[in-house]
Write an enzyme that holds these catalytic residues in place. Structure first.
Site, PDB file in Angstrom:
ATOM      1  N   LYS A  18     -15.115  -2.302   2.055  1.00  0.00           N
ATOM      2  CA  LYS A  18     -14.189  -2.737   1.115  1.00  0.00           C
ATOM      3  C   LYS A  18     -13.054  -1.461   1.923  1.00  0.00           C
ATOM      4  CE  LYS A  18     -15.012  -5.352  -1.965  1.00  0.00           C
ATOM      5  NZ  LYS A  18     -16.280  -6.412  -1.688  1.00  0.00           N
ATOM      6  N   ASP A  19     -11.844  -1.084   1.593  1.00  0.00           N
ATOM      7  CA  ASP A  19     -10.340  -0.869   2.240  1.00  0.00           C
ATOM      8  C   ASP A  19     -10.227   0.440   1.253  1.00  0.00           C
ATOM      9  OD1 ASP A  19      -8.442  -0.014   3.601  1.00  0.00           O
ATOM     10  OD2 ASP A  19      -7.273  -1.980   3.299  1.00  0.00           O
ATOM     11  N   ARG A  20      -9.948   1.559   3.049  1.00  0.00           N
ATOM     12  CA  ARG A  20     -10.002   3.074   2.377  1.00  0.00           C
ATOM     13  C   ARG A  20      -8.464   2.530   1.436  1.00  0.00           C
ATOM     14  NH1 ARG A  20      -9.543   5.452   6.573  1.00  0.00           N
ATOM     15  NH2 ARG A  20     -11.974   6.003   5.973  1.00  0.00           N
ATOM     16  N   LYS A  61       0.943  -1.651   0.144  1.00  0.00           N
ATOM     17  CA  LYS A  61       0.634   0.260  -0.098  1.00  0.00           C
ATOM     18  C   LYS A  61       0.594   1.315   0.030  1.00  0.00           C
ATOM     19  CE  LYS A  61      -3.947  -1.913   1.774  1.00  0.00           C
ATOM     20  NZ  LYS A  61      -5.085  -1.704   3.047  1.00  0.00           N
TER      21      LYS A  61
END
Length: 352
Positions: free
Chosen positions: A80-82, A22
């Site tokens: 869902k992920d940021r 990320k």
């Protein structure tokens, strides 16, 4: 609490190196897999949305504002992920209304890729799977050893731990849950209550799975186990014959662990003894879950990694592509490979 305390031991030994995850949103991509053909008409407008730097709830709020409707009329299958580039479905209930102008919702962080009408709203957990493309950057590790471990994982799966993101920063969600449980109280806000109850159940599950990883039984059926197929929430008891079912070897069938709720473990034998012992050791959390009216459910202990492929686009980058069932964590696969260098957060998981 650290990762080892919140999850448990790795299945295949120590990490084989270090990497970052990320560093950019493109390093963590998620595509929701939904096997629902749209009818083409109806009061629900379905939207296929690409977003970055936004979690699912933030995106839903933006769509609601642009459509001029209340947030509760916007539905989605899973969170869902940021800190990621994600593509997922939303639906907006618009009885008797034309398609609204949603241009105000769109910018560099949110794009509507396609839309269509359907007779029903999108239900939580309706998606069949999540497809992932992960790029591990700044990689330091032996590629031959990594390749061998990935080949093993493709054949044998990994422990289906709930990832650290379920527990908040340094396990803060679990600390909150323990505080409420100790006071025999529940949070008034529904979202907080749901988050903390899920945290407590996840921790009890992880403790059971950690014990079975430690003794080597996490991917083996034993008499007394409750078995389930990868994509099914139903389960059945394992007797001697079931323990040699060939579907266990091909990763279609798996032993399960408890999602704790009312009553003792429905498992038998050594499995029940382990699960009840851990529940008794965490009796405050267990009793809190029971008082909250949670029903006992099961979750597979072993997670098969669907369509797993990998390559090295650069000498210090490992790119992974794979598919997971809803509610399973991509980061637990990464954990079996490398230690992560702090760069980005693994914010909210795909929990439905």
């Amino acid at each position: 609490m650290n990762e080892l305390e919140l999850l448990g031991p790795r299945a295949y030994g120590d990490a084989l190196g270090r990497a970052a995850l990320k560093a950019t949103a493109e390093d963590f991509q998620v595509d929701e897999v939904l096997d629902i053909p749209l009818s083409g008409d109806g009061e629900h407008l379905w939207l296929w949305v690409e977003k970055r730097g936004l979690n699912t709830v933030e995106a839903a709020r933006r769509l609601a504002r642009a459509a001029g409707v209340q947030l509760r009329t916007v539905s989605y299958a899973g969170l869902k992920d940021r800190q990621a580039l994600t593509r997922q479905w939303f639906s907006i209930q618009l009885p008797g209304k034309a398609d609204p102008d949603l241009s105000a919702a769109q910018d560099a962080t949110l794009q509507i890729l396609k839309s269509g009408r359907h007779k029903r709203k999108l239900q939580r957990g309706a998606h069949a799977a999540n497809g992932f493309t992960l790029r591990l950057t700044q990689l330091e590790g032996d590629k031959e050893a990594l390749n061998q471990r990935l080949e093993t994982i493709a054949l044998q799966g990994i422990p289906n731990y709930f990832g650290v993101q379920r527990f908040g920063y340094q396990g803060g969600n679990l600390g909150e849950a323990r505080d409420y449980a100790g006071r025999k109280a529940l949070p008034e806000q529904r979202a907080v209550r749901s988050r903390l109850l899920s945290t407590a159940r996840s921790y009890l599950f992880n403790r059971v799975l950690a014990a079975r990883v430690a003794d080597g039984s996490w991917q083996k059926a034993q008499v007394g186990d409750l078995l389930a197929f990868t994509d099914s929430r139903s389960f059945f008891p394992a007797d001697v014959d079931e323990c040699s079912d060939p579907r266990l070897a091909i990763l279609d069938l798996h032993p399960t662990g408890p999602q704790w709720g009312e009553g003792p473990s429905p498992a038998g034998g050594a499995t029940a003894a382990l699960e009840n012992a851990i529940a008794n050791d965490e009796s405050v959390l267990r009793d809190w879950l029971v008082r909250a009216g949670m029903e006992h459910e099961r979750r597979i202990l072993r997670l098969p990694i669907g369509r797993l492929t990998w390559h090295y686009p650069e000498p210090d980058i490992l790119q992974l592509e794979f598919v997971l069932p809803p509610g399973c964590f991509a980061t637990v696969l990464v954990r079996e490979l490398v230690d992560l260098v702090p760069v980005g957060q693994t914010d909210s998981p795909c929990v439905f």
